[in-house]
Design a protein around this motif. Structure first.
Motif, mmCIF file in Angstrom:
data_model
loop_
_atom_site.group_PDB
_atom_site.id
_atom_site.type_symbol
_atom_site.label_atom_id
_atom_site.label_comp_id
_atom_site.label_asym_id
_atom_site.label_seq_id
_atom_site.Cartn_x
_atom_site.Cartn_y
_atom_site.Cartn_z
ATOM 1 N N ALA A 1 -39.264 60.108 -71.163
ATOM 2 C CA ALA A 1 -40.673 60.501 -71.267
ATOM 3 C C ALA A 1 -40.815 61.769 -72.108
ATOM 4 O O ALA A 1 -41.778 61.927 -72.869
ATOM 5 C CB ALA A 1 -41.256 60.715 -69.867
ATOM 6 N N ARG A 2 -39.849 62.651 -71.983
ATOM 7 C CA ARG A 2 -39.907 63.892 -72.773
ATOM 8 C C ARG A 2 -39.683 63.620 -74.262
ATOM 9 O O ARG A 2 -40.387 64.156 -75.103
ATOM 10 C CB ARG A 2 -38.870 64.891 -72.254
ATOM 11 N N VAL A 3 -38.680 62.818 -74.568
ATOM 12 C CA VAL A 3 -38.440 62.568 -76.000
ATOM 13 C C VAL A 3 -39.568 61.732 -76.611
ATOM 14 O O VAL A 3 -39.813 61.808 -77.815
ATOM 15 C CB VAL A 3 -37.077 61.884 -76.252
ATOM 16 N N ALA A 4 -40.268 60.970 -75.777
ATOM 17 C CA ALA A 4 -41.373 60.168 -76.305
ATOM 18 C C ALA A 4 -42.515 61.043 -76.793
ATOM 19 O O ALA A 4 -43.378 60.587 -77.555
ATOM 20 C CB ALA A 4 -41.871 59.206 -75.230
ATOM 21 N N CYS A 5 -42.534 62.305 -76.371
ATOM 22 C CA CYS A 5 -43.564 63.231 -76.838
ATOM 23 C C CYS A 5 -43.298 63.706 -78.268
ATOM 24 O O CYS A 5 -44.156 64.346 -78.882
ATOM 25 C CB CYS A 5 -43.655 64.449 -75.914
ATOM 26 N N LEU A 6 -42.107 63.446 -78.761
ATOM 27 C CA LEU A 6 -41.747 63.900 -80.103
ATOM 28 C C LEU A 6 -41.947 62.745 -81.090
ATOM 29 O O LEU A 6 -41.281 61.709 -80.976
ATOM 30 C CB LEU A 6 -40.290 64.359 -80.129
ATOM 31 N N PRO A 7 -42.846 62.904 -82.049
ATOM 32 C CA PRO A 7 -43.132 61.790 -82.977
ATOM 33 C C PRO A 7 -41.890 61.247 -83.664
ATOM 34 O O PRO A 7 -41.786 60.038 -83.875
ATOM 35 C CB PRO A 7 -44.101 62.440 -83.985
ATOM 36 N N SER A 8 -40.934 62.113 -84.004
ATOM 37 C CA SER A 8 -39.779 61.630 -84.760
ATOM 38 C C SER A 8 -38.857 60.759 -83.914
ATOM 39 O O SER A 8 -38.052 59.994 -84.446
ATOM 40 C CB SER A 8 -38.982 62.810 -85.325
ATOM 41 N N LEU A 9 -38.954 60.864 -82.589
ATOM 42 C CA LEU A 9 -38.065 60.092 -81.723
ATOM 43 C C LEU A 9 -38.779 58.991 -80.946
ATOM 44 O O LEU A 9 -38.140 58.131 -80.347
ATOM 45 C CB LEU A 9 -37.349 61.021 -80.726
ATOM 46 N N ARG A 10 -40.098 59.046 -80.909
ATOM 47 C CA ARG A 10 -40.852 58.090 -80.067
ATOM 48 C C ARG A 10 -40.529 56.642 -80.451
ATOM 49 O O ARG A 10 -40.272 55.797 -79.596
ATOM 50 C CB ARG A 10 -42.350 58.348 -80.201
ATOM 51 N N HIS A 11 -40.510 56.397 -81.752
ATOM 52 C CA HIS A 11 -40.251 55.026 -82.203
ATOM 53 C C HIS A 11 -38.825 54.593 -81.843
ATOM 54 O O HIS A 11 -38.592 53.446 -81.456
ATOM 55 C CB HIS A 11 -40.467 54.925 -83.711
ATOM 56 N N LYS A 12 -37.897 55.543 -81.927
ATOM 57 C CA LYS A 12 -36.492 55.232 -81.667
ATOM 58 C C LYS A 12 -36.290 54.680 -80.259
ATOM 59 O O LYS A 12 -35.472 53.798 -80.026
ATOM 60 C CB LYS A 12 -35.669 56.504 -81.867
#
Ligand SMILES: [Zn+2]
Length: 397
Positions: A30-41
């Motif tokens: 959930a935390r990394v999903a807040c980062l646009p560069s990692l959300r898609h990953k």
């Protein structure tokens, strides 16, 4: 000198060492999903109806993590203040890693105790700009209720006089980069100087450090090391009875060895700007049983400087960063890095450049390229300020 070749390429992946609960993994996602560069990953793993499984998550690369840390601006989200240390990069694209208490956590203190009250540690790790290691060993000594001499780098021309000083000041332990330990052992062997006052030696890094054991084994001191870097802090630890290059992961760290032999690290520290999810450390490894008697699986590490970078005085430098900086200059047609050194591992960087037509291949040009790279790299300038021979530029051909 050629760099180390891994002995662990290929083969099936090993079972992870360490455990992480699915709910903490879900919070990390959930935390990394807040980062646009990692959300898609991680998009396909964010479904709340699906229990996340660590082994199914994609591998996180160094470039992705560096970008995410910069993007998160999350260093300010930590619940407490943190030291910001150089993990790599250039002035234009710096990579700063945050370390609360310099990484001397309760978990580390409970599991790795090289120092005790009454010890006096001489800390020979350089205290240059944003270099994490020096402050880590100072913090470790204080946490252990030991005294510390925050000394910094010990040069060749002053080595013997300061060793005498340490003996007279009742120093019991040294923390030093492997190349410094190697020099101390060699100089003492040549001069007949004894190190009988030295009871403990501390250092950190990956697999390459233990390859210096032939020199260090001539010491009667206990050898304590940890697998650590500025970018990820302490991953694992080793004591005097552990096998060479073998570390016990700290609680809260899960290590995997991927099919290509690369070590993957997962750390879900709530205070970190970006959780590490199967982060590709750059070293090769194998899951083994250690000889020290600890029952849990341990991690044997093999460092390949050509893949993971070269460690100079405890600071990791990536060769491709230097090539990129040199290539910014219009005089430079191409560049490559050759790792050299007189010890058992490369600890010198030679940048070999080819020049465009009409550019004179003289000392002035080499010095201009050297100045350009040093002034724009985040950590190399500070390393060279302490050890001028650590980096040179030559024209190829
Ligand atoms: Zn062990």
């Amino acid at each position: 000198m050629s760099v180390v070749v891994s002995e662990h390429r290929g083969g099936p992946s090993a079972a992870p060492v360490g455990r992480i609960a699915s709910d903490s993994l879900r919070r990390a996602l959930a935390r990394v999903a807040c980062l646009p560069s990692l959300r898609h990953k991680y998009a396909e793993h964010l479904d709340a109806a699906v229990v996340p499984v660590l082994g199914r998550l994609p591998v996180l690369t160094r470039a992705e993590l560096a970008g995410a840390v910069a993007e998160s601006n999350g260093l300010r989200r930590a619940s407490r203040g943190a030291g910001l240390y150089a993990a790599g990069g250039s002035m234009a694209t710096p990579w700063l890693a945050a370390a609360q208490d310099e990484g001397v956590t309760a978990e580390l203190h409970e599991n790795w105790r090289p120092l005790w009250r009454g010890d006096v540690l001489a800390n020979l790790y350089p205290a240059g700009r944003m270099q994490w290691a020096h402050y880590f060993y100072n913090a470790l000594a204080v946490r252990s209720e030991a005294d510390v001499l925050p000394f910094g780098r010990l040069g060749d021309d002053e080595l013997l006089q300061w060793l005498d000083f340490f003996r007279e000041r009742r120093v019991t332990a040294l923390a030093a980069p492997p190349e410094t330990l190697e020099r101390i052992v060699q100089v003492c062997a040549v001069t007949g100087r004894r190190l009988d006052w030295l009871r403990k030696v501390l250092w950190h890094g990956g697999g390459q450090e233990h390859d210096r054991l032939p020199a260090e084994r001539s010491l009667s001191a206990e050898l304590w090391s940890c697998y650590a870097s500025a970018e990820v802090g302490v991953v694992g630890h080793a004591g005097p009875f552990c096998l060479p290059r073998t570390y016990h992961p700290l609680p809260g760290r899960v290590v995997e060895v991927a099919g290509d032999g690369m070590i993957l690290l997962t750390v879900l520290d709530e205070g970190a700007p970006v959780p590490l999810l199967r982060y590709r450390l750059g070293d090769f490894g194998a899951v083994v049983r250690c000889a020290c008697g600890r029952p849990e699986p341990a991690l044997r590490v093999v460092h390949d400087a050509a893949v993971a970078g070269v460690t100079i005085h405890g600071q990791l430098v990536q060769p491709d960063e230097l090539v990129r900086l040199a290539s910014e200059l219009e005089e430079v047609a191409g560049a490559e890095v050759v790792l050299t050194g007189n010890g058992s591992e490369p600890d010198r960087i030679r940048l070999r450049i080819s020049l465009r037509s009409g550019v004179p291949a003289d000392d002035y040009t080499c010095e201009w390229v050297r100045h350009h790279v040093l002034s724009r790299h985040l950590v190399l300038g500070a390393l060279v300020a302490e050890d001028a021979e650590a980096f040179e530029v030559v024209v190829s051909g």
